[in-house]
Design an enzyme around this catalytic site. Sequence first.
Site, PDB file in Angstrom:
ATOM      1  N   CYS A  35      53.625 -11.119  34.671  1.00 42.07           N
ATOM      2  CA  CYS A  35      54.592 -12.145  34.303  1.00 42.07           C
ATOM      3  C   CYS A  35      55.909 -11.819  34.975  1.00 42.07           C
ATOM      4  CB  CYS A  35      54.726 -12.285  32.799  1.00 42.07           C
ATOM      5  SG  CYS A  35      55.480 -10.888  32.032  1.00 42.07           S
ATOM      6  N   ARG A  57      52.044  -6.268  33.990  1.00 45.36           N
ATOM      7  CA  ARG A  57      51.854  -5.845  32.599  1.00 45.36           C
ATOM      8  C   ARG A  57      50.385  -5.569  32.364  1.00 45.36           C
ATOM      9  NH1 ARG A  57      55.838  -9.491  28.949  1.00 45.36           N
ATOM     10  NH2 ARG A  57      55.427  -7.921  27.382  1.00 45.36           N
ATOM     11  N   PRO A  58      49.972  -4.339  32.647  1.00 43.03           N
ATOM     12  CA  PRO A  58      48.556  -3.990  32.513  1.00 43.03           C
ATOM     13  C   PRO A  58      48.095  -4.025  31.066  1.00 43.03           C
ATOM     14  CG  PRO A  58      49.877  -2.042  33.003  1.00 43.03           C
ATOM     15  CD  PRO A  58      50.803  -3.210  33.067  1.00 43.03           C
ATOM     16  N   ILE A  59      46.763  -4.075  30.870  1.00 39.82           N
ATOM     17  CA  ILE A  59      46.227  -4.024  29.498  1.00 39.82           C
ATOM     18  C   ILE A  59      45.218  -2.885  29.357  1.00 39.82           C
ATOM     19  CG2 ILE A  59      46.616  -6.444  28.840  1.00 39.82           C
ATOM     20  CD1 ILE A  59      43.542  -6.735  29.502  1.00 39.82           C
ATOM     21  N   ASP A  60      45.322  -1.893  30.279  1.00 37.94           N
ATOM     22  CA  ASP A  60      44.364  -0.781  30.246  1.00 37.94           C
ATOM     23  C   ASP A  60      44.354  -0.048  28.899  1.00 37.94           C
ATOM     24  OD1 ASP A  60      47.001  -0.140  31.224  1.00 37.94           O
ATOM     25  OD2 ASP A  60      46.309   1.923  31.461  1.00 37.94           O
ATOM     26  N   LEU A  61      45.515   0.079  28.255  1.00 41.25           N
ATOM     27  CA  LEU A  61      45.546   0.816  26.979  1.00 41.25           C
ATOM     28  C   LEU A  61      44.858   0.036  25.858  1.00 41.25           C
ATOM     29  CD1 LEU A  61      49.171   2.301  27.175  1.00 41.25           C
ATOM     30  CD2 LEU A  61      47.004   3.520  27.504  1.00 41.25           C
ATOM     31  N   ARG A  97      61.025 -20.228  23.707  1.00 42.60           N
ATOM     32  CA  ARG A  97      59.837 -19.466  23.317  1.00 42.60           C
ATOM     33  C   ARG A  97      60.165 -18.492  22.183  1.00 42.60           C
ATOM     34  NH1 ARG A  97      58.202 -15.981  27.651  1.00 42.60           N
ATOM     35  NH2 ARG A  97      57.281 -15.075  25.807  1.00 42.60           N
ATOM     36  N   ASP A 134      64.307  -5.370  25.348  1.00 45.84           N
ATOM     37  CA  ASP A 134      64.591  -6.779  25.056  1.00 45.84           C
ATOM     38  C   ASP A 134      66.079  -7.063  24.814  1.00 45.84           C
ATOM     39  OD1 ASP A 134      61.923  -7.303  25.332  1.00 45.84           O
ATOM     40  OD2 ASP A 134      61.515  -7.621  23.206  1.00 45.84           O
ATOM     41  N   ARG A 175      51.482 -14.248  26.700  1.00 49.29           N
ATOM     42  CA  ARG A 175      50.695 -13.009  26.773  1.00 49.29           C
ATOM     43  C   ARG A 175      50.232 -12.533  25.395  1.00 49.29           C
ATOM     44  NH1 ARG A 175      50.319  -9.347  30.644  1.00 49.29           N
ATOM     45  NH2 ARG A 175      50.349  -7.691  29.094  1.00 49.29           N
ATOM     46  N   LYS A 184      59.955 -12.878  15.899  1.00 48.60           N
ATOM     47  CA  LYS A 184      58.863 -13.468  16.691  1.00 48.60           C
ATOM     48  C   LYS A 184      57.777 -12.430  16.979  1.00 48.60           C
ATOM     49  CE  LYS A 184      59.270 -13.552  21.291  1.00 48.60           C
ATOM     50  NZ  LYS A 184      58.172 -12.965  22.087  1.00 48.60           N
ATOM     51  N   ASN A 185      58.202 -11.217  17.348  1.00 48.58           N
ATOM     52  CA  ASN A 185      57.213 -10.212  17.765  1.00 48.58           C
ATOM     53  C   ASN A 185      56.425  -9.613  16.597  1.00 48.58           C
ATOM     54  OD1 ASN A 185      57.881 -10.689  20.369  1.00 48.58           O
ATOM     55  ND2 ASN A 185      58.972  -8.768  20.721  1.00 48.58           N
TER      56      ASN A 185
HETATM   57  C1  UD1 Z   1      56.121  -5.919  23.411  1.00 50.52           C
HETATM   58  C2  UD1 Z   1      57.050  -7.063  23.122  1.00 50.52           C
HETATM   59  C3  UD1 Z   1      58.089  -7.213  24.220  1.00 50.52           C
HETATM   60  C4  UD1 Z   1      58.813  -5.888  24.445  1.00 50.52           C
HETATM   61  C5  UD1 Z   1      57.804  -4.751  24.669  1.00 50.52           C
HETATM   62  C6  UD1 Z   1      58.468  -3.388  24.766  1.00 50.52           C
HETATM   63  C7  UD1 Z   1      55.675  -8.628  21.890  1.00 50.52           C
HETATM   64  C8  UD1 Z   1      54.975  -9.945  21.860  1.00 50.52           C
HETATM   65  N1  UD1 Z   1      56.282  -8.288  23.027  1.00 50.52           N
HETATM   66  O1  UD1 Z   1      55.427  -6.235  24.614  1.00 50.52           O
HETATM   67  O2  UD1 Z   1      59.013  -8.211  23.817  1.00 50.52           O
HETATM   68  O3  UD1 Z   1      59.630  -6.008  25.579  1.00 50.52           O
HETATM   69  O4  UD1 Z   1      56.870  -4.711  23.576  1.00 50.52           O
HETATM   70  O5  UD1 Z   1      59.172  -3.104  23.604  1.00 50.52           O
HETATM   71  O6  UD1 Z   1      55.735  -7.921  20.903  1.00 50.52           O
HETATM   72  N2  UD1 Z   1      51.533  -0.733  29.387  1.00 50.52           N
HETATM   73  C9  UD1 Z   1      50.504  -0.134  30.092  1.00 50.52           C
HETATM   74  N3  UD1 Z   1      49.205  -0.427  29.719  1.00 50.52           N
HETATM   75  C10 UD1 Z   1      48.909  -1.256  28.675  1.00 50.52           C
HETATM   76  C11 UD1 Z   1      49.971  -1.841  27.948  1.00 50.52           C
HETATM   77  C12 UD1 Z   1      51.275  -1.557  28.328  1.00 50.52           C
HETATM   78  O7  UD1 Z   1      50.747   0.624  31.046  1.00 50.52           O
HETATM   79  O8  UD1 Z   1      47.730  -1.466  28.395  1.00 50.52           O
HETATM   80  C13 UD1 Z   1      52.934  -0.452  29.775  1.00 50.52           C
HETATM   81  C14 UD1 Z   1      53.709  -1.732  30.076  1.00 50.52           C
HETATM   82  O9  UD1 Z   1      53.518  -2.159  31.408  1.00 50.52           O
HETATM   83  C15 UD1 Z   1      55.130  -1.311  29.802  1.00 50.52           C
HETATM   84  C16 UD1 Z   1      54.974  -0.329  28.632  1.00 50.52           C
HETATM   85  O10 UD1 Z   1      53.600   0.098  28.651  1.00 50.52           O
HETATM   86  O11 UD1 Z   1      55.629  -0.599  30.916  1.00 50.52           O
HETATM   87  C17 UD1 Z   1      55.282  -0.911  27.277  1.00 50.52           C
HETATM   88  O12 UD1 Z   1      54.574  -2.135  27.104  1.00 50.52           O
HETATM   89  P1  UD1 Z   1      54.100  -2.660  25.680  1.00 50.52           P
HETATM   90  O13 UD1 Z   1      54.708  -1.814  24.607  1.00 50.52           O
HETATM   91  O14 UD1 Z   1      52.637  -2.833  25.695  1.00 50.52           O
HETATM   92  O15 UD1 Z   1      54.754  -4.117  25.621  1.00 50.52           O
HETATM   93  P2  UD1 Z   1      54.116  -5.419  25.017  1.00 50.52           P
HETATM   94  O16 UD1 Z   1      53.353  -5.072  23.780  1.00 50.52           O
HETATM   95  O17 UD1 Z   1      53.444  -6.198  26.088  1.00 50.52           O
END
Ligand code: UD1
Length: 420
Positions: free
Chosen positions: A116, A121-125, A400, A308, A92, A22-23
């Site tokens: 969620c 779950r920030p998106i700053d990166l 899902r 996961d 997401r 899925k991912n």
């Molecule tokens: C993806 C997977 C999810 C898995 C996760 C970690 C998908 C659709 N989902 O989620 O199933 O649990 O990887 O392997 O592929 N973070 C920040 N800033 C950002 C983005 C992330 O601080 O902009 C933090 C997150 O809060 C978290 C960590 O980085 O603590 C890892 O998150 P991330 O690798 O981004 O997970 P997802 O891509 O959302």
Amino acid sequence: MARFFIEGGRRLSGEVDISGAKNSALPIIAAALVTDKRVVLKNVPDVFDVRTMIELVTHLGAHVEFRRNTLTIHTPRVKRVEAPYDIVTRMRASYYVLGALVARNRRATVAMPGGCAIGPRPIDLHIKGLTALGTKIDISDGYIHADARHLQGQNVDLQGPKGTSVGATINVMLAACCARGTTVISPAAAEPEVLDVANFLCALGVEINGQGSHEITVRGCDTFNDNVRYSIIPDRIEAGTFAVAAAITRSRILIKRAVSEHMTSVLEKLREIGVVVRETHNGISVNGRGRRHATDIFVAPYPGFPTDMQAQFMALLSTVPGTSTIKESIFENRFMQANELMRMGANITIEGDTAVIKGVKMLSGTQLMASDLRASSALVLAGLSAKGITVVRRIYHLDRGYEKFEVKLRRLGARIRRGK
Ligand code: UD1
């Protein structure tokens, strides 16, 4: 609302086929928006999140056909550049259209995904990475507005407080594939799904190097290959979930198409617990009949133990003699299955980011409420091993991400049915 009814205590046997990841499928469907050429994707899992991504790319102008795990996608022209709130709020991973639309149309408007159940779950990166490539980002009215008239390859640093990010690495790769010049992403996420997306972009004709490592180089291009056919990798989390199903029910099963090299840390932990795991020519065989031992799990980015899989292991360790621990370092609120497992008789204490699990002889079936995707599968696994009947509510979370989960379990001999 649908529920699972599980009669526990039955051994499993036989073979199970693992679906596509899925991912990987979600970002690859979004990635297909970068090209005006037709793309055929094989081994796409038929799960709710994939259906949602299809709805989203169709809304944006893609023509999609999805039959028997084969998805044909063709976007001669992007009609809209807005990912609306009602779709993003359902999933997401909708944010992958941000990178794809920036690449294809130099413009995107995507609803802010928000938090969620498993924590903030920030998106700053994602924003930092796209900004580094020259995208102007404005966040207003709950939407991310991206304007990328001059998309230019750059060095992109994706180091965050919890390490790098899977989603941000993929979004930056997507945008970079149509940028002028070369982009170097470092540190980049090395998860097999990131590698799969990079390999798909390579099949389209993009030059990418270093995928699967912590430094990925993307050279932007402006024409894409015709007639691309690409097969999604098998889902390592689904394979791991079935491995735990065998372990918790003390059974022996063959998990076909599981890729053991994507599951090293999970298989290592199963072996430490006393489960016999063998690699076969087309998957892995798992035998959970032997003596079992407690263990300590530290969740970490790939190739570490995947977040996961932690809920499923919590269910398993609840039935393994001795004291085990799970330290969750990636998501802050990801032990929601613990309370439900305790209602089945598990002995679990949460201390900050660590769960301490004292194994009990047997769990007992009861009414349970699923809270998120992986927690749902953990409750089903617990139900398979428990005495009596377990009822799991809110299984739409599970739908899902797992394709025909109860059908596959039934074929292995489990007594599980879906009902109202
Ligand atoms: C993806 C997977 C999810 C898995 C996760 C970690 C998908 C659709 N989902 O989620 O199933 O649990 O990887 O392997 O592929 N973070 C920040 N800033 C950002 C983005 C992330 O601080 O902009 C933090 C997150 O809060 C978290 C960590 O980085 O603590 C890892 O998150 P991330 O690798 O981004 O997970 P997802 O891509 O959302």
